[in-house]
Design a protein around this motif. Sequence first.
Motif, short mmCIF file in Angstrom:
data_model
loop_
_atom_site.label_atom_id
_atom_site.label_comp_id
_atom_site.label_asym_id
_atom_site.label_seq_id
_atom_site.Cartn_x
_atom_site.Cartn_y
_atom_site.Cartn_z
N ALA A 76 0.96 -1.34 0.14
CA ALA A 76 0.01 -0.01 -0.09
C ALA A 76 1.19 1.32 -0.07
N ALA A 77 0.69 2.37 -0.86
CA ALA A 77 1.46 3.57 -0.98
C ALA A 77 0.31 4.33 -0.19
N HIS A 78 1.10 5.31 0.54
CA HIS A 78 0.76 6.05 1.49
C HIS A 78 -0.34 7.21 0.64
N GLN A 79 -1.46 7.45 1.04
CA GLN A 79 -2.30 8.70 0.31
C GLN A 79 -2.41 9.68 1.27
N ALA A 80 -2.57 10.86 0.58
CA ALA A 80 -2.43 12.31 1.41
C ALA A 80 -3.57 11.90 2.51
N GLY A 81 -3.44 12.35 3.77
CA GLY A 81 -4.29 12.49 4.96
C GLY A 81 -4.72 10.93 5.54
N GLN A 89 -3.85 -1.18 7.17
CA GLN A 89 -5.16 -1.91 6.98
C GLN A 89 -5.43 -2.13 5.45
N ARG A 90 -4.98 -1.26 4.61
CA ARG A 90 -5.02 -1.31 3.23
C ARG A 90 -4.04 -2.19 2.79
N ALA A 91 -2.68 -2.39 3.16
CA ALA A 91 -1.87 -3.40 2.92
C ALA A 91 -2.21 -4.77 3.31
N ASP A 92 -2.86 -4.82 4.64
CA ASP A 92 -3.40 -6.08 5.04
C ASP A 92 -4.44 -6.62 3.90
N HIS A 93 -5.39 -5.80 3.71
CA HIS A 93 -6.27 -6.31 2.73
C HIS A 93 -5.55 -6.92 1.42
N ALA A 94 -4.66 -5.93 0.80
CA ALA A 94 -3.91 -6.53 -0.31
C ALA A 94 -3.35 -7.84 -0.11
N LEU A 95 -2.59 -7.93 1.03
CA LEU A 95 -2.10 -9.33 1.46
C LEU A 95 -3.04 -10.51 1.42
N TYR A 96 -4.47 -10.35 1.92
CA TYR A 96 -5.42 -11.17 1.81
C TYR A 96 -5.98 -11.40 0.26
N GLU A 97 -5.89 -10.51 -0.38
CA GLU A 97 -6.44 -10.59 -1.87
C GLU A 97 -5.32 -11.26 -2.48
N ALA A 98 -3.91 -11.45 -2.15
CA ALA A 98 -2.90 -12.03 -2.81
C ALA A 98 -3.04 -13.59 -2.61
N LYS A 99 -3.24 -13.91 -1.33
CA LYS A 99 -3.23 -15.38 -0.80
C LYS A 99 -4.36 -16.10 -1.74
N PRO A 100 -5.47 -15.85 -1.75
CA PRO A 100 -6.33 -16.95 -2.82
C PRO A 100 -6.13 -16.90 -4.07
N ALA A 101 -5.53 -15.58 -4.55
CA ALA A 101 -5.43 -15.56 -5.87
C ALA A 101 -4.56 -16.30 -6.66
N VAL A 106 2.66 -10.64 -5.31
CA VAL A 106 2.51 -9.37 -4.67
C VAL A 106 1.43 -8.62 -5.27
N GLN A 107 0.35 -7.98 -4.25
CA GLN A 107 -0.73 -7.20 -4.60
C GLN A 107 -0.50 -5.93 -4.20
N LEU A 108 -1.03 -4.92 -5.29
CA LEU A 108 -1.06 -3.68 -4.50
C LEU A 108 -2.46 -3.24 -4.00
N ALA A 109 -2.62 -2.54 -3.04
CA ALA A 109 -3.85 -2.11 -2.32
C ALA A 109 -4.42 -1.08 -3.23
N ARG A 110 -5.81 -1.19 -3.50
CA ARG A 110 -6.75 -0.11 -4.18
C ARG A 110 -6.57 1.12 -3.20
#
Length: 110
Positions: A76-81, A89-101, A106-110
Amino acid sequence: MHPLGQSWLGEATRLGRRLATATAIVTAPVLDRFAVALPGTDAAITLRVAERIRTRFCTALADFDALRPPVSIGVAAHQAGEDADTLLQRADHALYEAKPASRDRVQLAR
């Protein structure tokens, strides 16, 4: 945690610290994961670093045990604010997207 898992995490943490950039902050493992922060780094560079770490983990740990676990990374790249908790949390969500895929990716957070 199983002793084999604890041993693998210790090796993974040591390898992560060796592979991270000079400005990286690497945390101690918590359960089956750890965090690497790359201050001042954009998403494209962070993805390249994460893929390099994933590839090197897979190579280095291939002979560790016949049951080499897959290496999935959420980025996850830091977003302003955004505060640190939301970023993690966004990085963790991306991790969980990467696992079943497919795992081992490596999965980038949205």
